[in-house]
Design a protein around this motif. Structure first.
Motif, PDB file in Angstrom:
ATOM      1  N   LEU A  93      43.352  22.589  52.502  1.00  0.00           N
ATOM      2  CA  LEU A  93      44.107  23.370  51.521  1.00  0.00           C
ATOM      3  C   LEU A  93      43.188  24.075  50.532  1.00  0.00           C
ATOM      4  O   LEU A  93      43.484  25.182  50.086  1.00  0.00           O
ATOM      5  CB  LEU A  93      45.101  22.470  50.789  1.00  0.00           C
ATOM      6  N   ALA A  94      42.053  23.452  50.215  1.00  0.00           N
ATOM      7  CA  ALA A  94      41.112  24.050  49.272  1.00  0.00           C
ATOM      8  C   ALA A  94      40.510  25.344  49.819  1.00  0.00           C
ATOM      9  O   ALA A  94      40.078  26.201  49.046  1.00  0.00           O
ATOM     10  CB  ALA A  94      40.003  23.057  48.934  1.00  0.00           C
ATOM     11  N   GLN A  99      60.702  12.980  58.446  1.00  0.00           N
ATOM     12  CA  GLN A  99      59.361  12.463  58.190  1.00  0.00           C
ATOM     13  C   GLN A  99      58.366  13.594  58.436  1.00  0.00           C
ATOM     14  O   GLN A  99      58.314  14.143  59.532  1.00  0.00           O
ATOM     15  CB  GLN A  99      59.057  11.285  59.106  1.00  0.00           C
ATOM     16  N   ILE A 100      57.600  13.908  57.426  1.00  0.00           N
ATOM     17  CA  ILE A 100      56.706  15.061  57.472  1.00  0.00           C
ATOM     18  C   ILE A 100      55.290  14.587  57.800  1.00  0.00           C
ATOM     19  O   ILE A 100      54.656  13.904  57.002  1.00  0.00           O
ATOM     20  CB  ILE A 100      56.729  15.808  56.122  1.00  0.00           C
ATOM     21  N   TYR A 101      54.830  14.958  58.994  1.00  0.00           N
ATOM     22  CA  TYR A 101      53.492  14.601  59.450  1.00  0.00           C
ATOM     23  C   TYR A 101      52.591  15.812  59.348  1.00  0.00           C
ATOM     24  O   TYR A 101      52.969  16.908  59.736  1.00  0.00           O
ATOM     25  CB  TYR A 101      53.526  14.109  60.904  1.00  0.00           C
ATOM     26  N   SER A 102      51.404  15.602  58.819  1.00  0.00           N
ATOM     27  CA  SER A 102      50.480  16.708  58.603  1.00  0.00           C
ATOM     28  C   SER A 102      49.090  16.326  59.076  1.00  0.00           C
ATOM     29  O   SER A 102      48.695  15.169  58.992  1.00  0.00           O
ATOM     30  CB  SER A 102      50.443  17.055  57.111  1.00  0.00           C
ATOM     31  N   ASP A 103      48.369  17.297  59.577  1.00  0.00           N
ATOM     32  CA  ASP A 103      46.960  17.071  59.850  1.00  0.00           C
ATOM     33  C   ASP A 103      46.113  17.920  58.912  1.00  0.00           C
ATOM     34  O   ASP A 103      44.928  18.108  59.106  1.00  0.00           O
ATOM     35  CB  ASP A 103      46.611  17.332  61.316  1.00  0.00           C
ATOM     36  N   THR A 104      46.752  18.423  57.861  1.00  0.00           N
ATOM     37  CA  THR A 104      46.081  19.234  56.853  1.00  0.00           C
ATOM     38  C   THR A 104      45.739  18.348  55.660  1.00  0.00           C
ATOM     39  O   THR A 104      46.622  17.740  55.066  1.00  0.00           O
ATOM     40  CB  THR A 104      47.003  20.382  56.390  1.00  0.00           C
TER      41      THR A 104
END
Length: 114
Positions: free
Chosen positions: A16-17, A6-11
């Motif tokens: 990313l822009a 499970q891939i958790y991101s705060d991005t």
């Protein structure tokens, strides 16, 4: 044994822009390389948390709430299902996922196989 990564991101998209096109392309390339690794059975990127609907049933009544189950800095952004010889192999693959080094985390959990 199969594992769920499970891939958790705060991005978010705004984060990313701020990256150059080359940096964005490199990150996408890393995700694609991991998803094409031997043993990866399935996976998907999820829409942003704001698109979620949470369902609860209380007292026989279905309650719907717009948005994710909980408000958190990190959100579930996607998943992979992998077939690995052992936990160490699954952890090695998880460590290659960009979110793991970009402020997020990857939860590795064995699946119950029936």
């Amino acid at each position: 044994m199969k594992y769920l990564l499970q891939i958790y991101s705060d991005t978010g998209p705004a984060d990313l822009a701020r990256l150059s096109t080359d940096e964005q392309d490199a990150i996408v390339g890393e995700y694609l390389a991991v998803s094409r690794s031997p043993g990866v059975v399935d996976g998907a990127q999820l829409q942003p948390p704001e698109t979620a609907t949470t369902v609860r049933v209380q007292g026989g009544e279905t309650l719907l709430t717009d948005g994710p189950f909980m408000d958190a800095k990190e959100h579930l952004g996607g998943f992979l299902v992998v077939q690995a010889d052992d936990l160490d192999a699954a952890l090695d693959l998880a460590a290659r996922i960009p979110a793991a080094r970009m402020g997020g985390a990857v939860e590795v959990r064995p699946l119950v196989e029936r």
